[in-house]
Design a protein around this motif. Structure first.
Motif, short mmCIF file in Angstrom:
data_model
loop_
_atom_site.label_atom_id
_atom_site.label_comp_id
_atom_site.label_asym_id
_atom_site.label_seq_id
_atom_site.Cartn_x
_atom_site.Cartn_y
_atom_site.Cartn_z
N MET A 537 -23.64 1.32 35.90
CA MET A 537 -24.49 2.50 35.77
C MET A 537 -24.27 3.18 34.42
O MET A 537 -25.21 3.74 33.83
N LEU A 538 -23.03 3.15 33.93
CA LEU A 538 -22.73 3.75 32.62
C LEU A 538 -23.51 3.04 31.52
O LEU A 538 -24.11 3.69 30.65
N TRP A 539 -23.53 1.70 31.56
CA TRP A 539 -24.27 0.94 30.54
C TRP A 539 -25.78 1.15 30.68
O TRP A 539 -26.50 1.21 29.67
N ILE A 540 -26.26 1.29 31.92
CA ILE A 540 -27.68 1.59 32.13
C ILE A 540 -28.01 2.95 31.54
O ILE A 540 -29.06 3.14 30.90
N ASN A 541 -27.10 3.92 31.73
CA ASN A 541 -27.25 5.26 31.15
C ASN A 541 -27.37 5.19 29.63
O ASN A 541 -28.26 5.80 29.03
N ILE A 542 -26.48 4.43 29.02
CA ILE A 542 -26.48 4.30 27.55
C ILE A 542 -27.77 3.65 27.07
O ILE A 542 -28.39 4.10 26.10
N ALA A 543 -28.18 2.57 27.77
CA ALA A 543 -29.43 1.89 27.40
C ALA A 543 -30.62 2.84 27.53
O ALA A 543 -31.52 2.86 26.68
N GLY A 544 -30.63 3.65 28.58
CA GLY A 544 -31.72 4.62 28.77
C GLY A 544 -31.75 5.66 27.67
O GLY A 544 -32.83 6.06 27.20
N ALA A 545 -30.55 6.11 27.24
CA ALA A 545 -30.48 7.09 26.15
C ALA A 545 -31.04 6.52 24.86
O ALA A 545 -31.82 7.18 24.15
N LEU A 546 -30.65 5.27 24.54
CA LEU A 546 -31.14 4.63 23.31
C LEU A 546 -32.66 4.43 23.38
O LEU A 546 -33.38 4.68 22.40
N ALA A 547 -33.13 3.97 24.55
CA ALA A 547 -34.57 3.75 24.71
C ALA A 547 -35.33 5.07 24.61
O ALA A 547 -36.39 5.16 23.98
N GLY A 548 -34.78 6.13 25.22
CA GLY A 548 -35.42 7.43 25.17
C GLY A 548 -35.51 7.98 23.76
O GLY A 548 -36.56 8.51 23.34
N ILE A 549 -34.43 7.86 23.00
CA ILE A 549 -34.42 8.34 21.61
C ILE A 549 -35.45 7.57 20.79
O ILE A 549 -36.20 8.15 19.99
N ALA A 550 -35.52 6.25 21.00
CA ALA A 550 -36.47 5.43 20.27
C ALA A 550 -37.92 5.83 20.61
O ALA A 550 -38.78 5.94 19.72
N LEU A 551 -38.19 6.07 21.89
CA LEU A 551 -39.54 6.46 22.30
C LEU A 551 -39.93 7.83 21.75
O LEU A 551 -41.06 8.02 21.29
N VAL A 552 -38.99 8.77 21.76
CA VAL A 552 -39.27 10.10 21.22
C VAL A 552 -39.56 10.02 19.72
O VAL A 552 -40.51 10.63 19.21
N ALA A 553 -38.74 9.24 19.01
CA ALA A 553 -38.94 9.08 17.56
C ALA A 553 -40.29 8.44 17.27
O ALA A 553 -41.02 8.86 16.35
N TYR A 554 -40.66 7.43 18.06
CA TYR A 554 -41.94 6.75 17.88
C TYR A 554 -43.11 7.71 18.09
O TYR A 554 -44.06 7.75 17.30
N GLU A 555 -43.02 8.53 19.16
CA GLU A 555 -44.11 9.48 19.46
C GLU A 555 -44.22 10.56 18.40
O GLU A 555 -45.32 10.95 18.01
N LEU A 556 -43.10 11.07 17.92
CA LEU A 556 -43.14 12.11 16.88
C LEU A 556 -43.72 11.56 15.58
O LEU A 556 -44.50 12.23 14.90
N LYS A 557 -43.36 10.32 15.24
CA LYS A 557 -43.90 9.68 14.04
C LYS A 557 -45.40 9.46 14.18
O LYS A 557 -46.17 9.72 13.24
N ALA A 558 -45.82 9.00 15.37
CA ALA A 558 -47.25 8.78 15.60
C ALA A 558 -48.02 10.10 15.55
O ALA A 558 -49.14 10.17 15.04
N ARG A 559 -47.40 11.15 16.05
CA ARG A 559 -48.03 12.47 16.02
C ARG A 559 -48.22 12.95 14.58
O ARG A 559 -49.29 13.47 14.22
N ARG A 560 -47.20 12.78 13.74
CA ARG A 560 -47.30 13.19 12.33
C ARG A 560 -48.39 12.41 11.61
O ARG A 560 -49.16 12.97 10.82
#
Length: 565
Positions: A537-560
């Protein structure tokens, strides 16, 4: 008032006065069947049931009668749900005269602990404190997108700290926020759903917690402050999810700000009312540092409110002797319902204990869950919502604490987590159709369809059905564990809730297609995975954090890029 009501009131005073005078002897005779004990027991039972019908309605009366019927015939039922044999005379004496029935722990806590807190809330309202908190919510949130909805969330959380009663919270805050939300562009159904969810969460907000925290502390034999501390993060997560959902809904559908003319200046509000933070400081200081009993802390806070109300008041209106008198009278009137509910809850506890049904039901639940914790938790959640339909929070909690919590504890859930779990889901019955009282009250104010409002409240408050599972697997959410664990689980949970809210709304920095919504939801679910449960579960948590950061960055870039284009 009809003559029959005078007659019933007189009978109540005579019977209960007799019990008061002869209490020690009557308690010792609780198991004896004679003219004296049966006259008292039959009379008090009939009066309590009629009082319950008048204050709560038929739902709780039907549950009481059905339970009593089962207790009388339960010894004939084959299988695990068989109970011990109980005669009707023995049952009546036990329910009315024994310390484990009507005159038991729930009624004692109501009289000793809850009355001072209800009085404190009434004094705060009469002294201008509730107006201060309402103005503060408008001043803080009114200028932002979806300001009216955010105001409902913030205002209801503040009001919930002193009330903790969903229907009262809905009316007190909803009469202001629901019209503002409708004027900002929200549909009547959504406006009512937002207020219902926000008001419902008041039952989780320390210090009052709908008066259930005091009963829970006694059930668990732990200090009240331990319950209040454990409830902090779950309540923060609940209101954070509502706030995020309100913000994203406003961004997607263009719900506007509150009209400028209706927004007071925050500096002016604080200048006029910051003194009303003092009673809460007194409450917290006396309870957590001086280790006062909760009722004495509430009385100290009430004294502070009276002094401030008479000396300063709010917005030019000082407290008067009439306000003080009205606060006492309103406390007495408001307590009628709570006292009747507590008496009915005492009957429920007595029925379960005298028959052994509580133990039988817990064993049955454990067997039904097949020793699978997640399956048992789902079953417990469903049972909690069904049993809680149409019932007040104290009554729901007492019934679930006796029936469901022991089953969870039996398979290894910590007792505090088990009791907060059932409280959470019992509370969710107030916004879950087909019986969703908090949603229906809000719908009446908004003039929206009742059932549709209930379903919308379920969608808007989706996180409320997830958070209880998290703290069962992650004790850090209940402030149990290292500081690193508590911080980590708080950050990952809030980030996960944010991502799932975006997926459900279909909006983050811009409107998202279904593929992105699925990715956001997946990353959010991974972040909500309890890292304390296992290394996987700890590794799933870490993977989710990395995926979430990547998705947020992608959306903010697309918005700009979209804005520049």
């Amino acid at each position: 008032m009809p003559w029959c009501d005078w007659l019933l009131a007189g009978a109540s005073l005579v019977l209960c006065g007799y019990v008061t005078v002869k209490f020690p002897q009557l308690t010792a005779m609780a198991g004896t069947i004679n003219l004296e004990t049966m006259t008292l027991s039959v009379g008090i039972t009939a009066l309590t049931i009629e009082a319950t019908r008048r204050t709560i309605g038929w739902s709780l009366v039907i549950i009481l009668l059905a339970l009593a019927g089962y207790v009388l015939i339960g010894h004939l039922v084959p299988g695990q749900l068989q109970t011990r044999k109980v005669e009707i005379g023995q049952l009546l004496g036990y329910l009315n005269l024994d310390n484990n029935g009507l005159l038991g722990i729930v009624l004692q806590i109501t009289v000793i602990v809850i009355i001072p807190f209800v009085l404190m809330g009434q004094l705060l309202m009469r002294s201008g404190g509730s107006s201060f908190f309402n103005d503060a919510a408008i001043a803080l949130m009114g200028r932002y997108r979806g300001g009216a909805a955010k105001m409902a969330v913030v205002g209801s959380s503040l009001f919930g700290m002193i009330s903790g009663i969903a229907a009262a919270n809905t009316v007190a805050v909803g009469i202001v926020t629901i019209p503002l939300m409708k004027r900002s562009g929200m549909s009547a159904r959504l406006a009512a759903a937002v207020e219902a969810c926000a008001s419902n969460g008041g039952q989780l907000m320390p210090p009052v917690m709908g008066a259930v925290a005091f009963v829970m502390a006694d059930f668990l034999q732990i200090p009240y402050k331990d319950v209040a501390i454990a409830a902090i993060l779950p309540s923060v997560m609940y209101y954070s999810a509502l706030f995020i959902q309100a913000d994203l809904e406003a961004a997607r559908y263009g719900f506007g700000k509150v009209e400028e003319a209706k927004i007071p200046r925050i500096a002016k509000v604080l200048a006029k009312g910051w003194l009303f933070l003092v009673p809460f400081a007194v409450l917290i200081y006396t309870m957590f540092w001086l280790n006062f009993e909760p009722e004495y802390s509430a009385m100290a806070a009430s004294a502070a409110i009276i002094v401030l109300g008479f000396a300063f008041g709010y917005d030019g209106h000082r407290m008067t002797l009439r306000d003080l008198w009205n606060a006492v009278v309103e406390t007495a009137g408001g307590l009628c319902e709570i006292l009747v509910i507590s008496a009915a809850a005492g009957f429920i506890m007595g029925l379960f204990q005298v028959s052994g049904l509580a133990f039988a039901f817990a064993a049955y639940l454990v067997e039904l869950g097949g020793q699978s914790l997640i399956l048992l938790l789902v079953l417990a959640a469903v049972v909690s919502i069904i049993l809680g339909m149409g019932l007040p929070t104290i009554g729901v909690y007492v019934m679930l604490a006796v029936l469901v919590a022991p089953a969870l504890v039996k398979v290894g859930v910590p007792p505090l987590a088990a009791h907060l779990f059932i409280l959470y889901f019992g509370m969710m019955s107030l916004i879950t159709p087909p019986v969703a009282p908090a949603a229906y009250v809000a719908a009446a104010i908004a003039q929206a369809p009742s059932m549709a409002t209930g379903w919308t409240a379920m969608r808007f408050g989706w996180s409320s059905y997830i958070v209880p599972f998290l703290f069962v697997y992650s004790p850090a959410i209940l402030m149990q564990g290292s500081v690193i664990d508590i911080v980590a689980v708080t950050v990952t949970s809030l980030f996960g809730i944010w991502l799932i809210c975006a997926a459900m709304t279909g909006y983050f920095a811009r409107t998202m297609n279904w593929k992105l919504r699925i990715l956001f939801a997946a990353a959010g679910i991974m972040l909500l995975s309890p890292h304390q449960a296992s290394e996987l579960m700890l590794w799933i948590n870490i993977a989710g954090a990395l995926a979430g950061i990547a998705l947020v960055a992608y959306e903010l870039k697309a918005r700009r890029a979209y804005v520049r284009a």
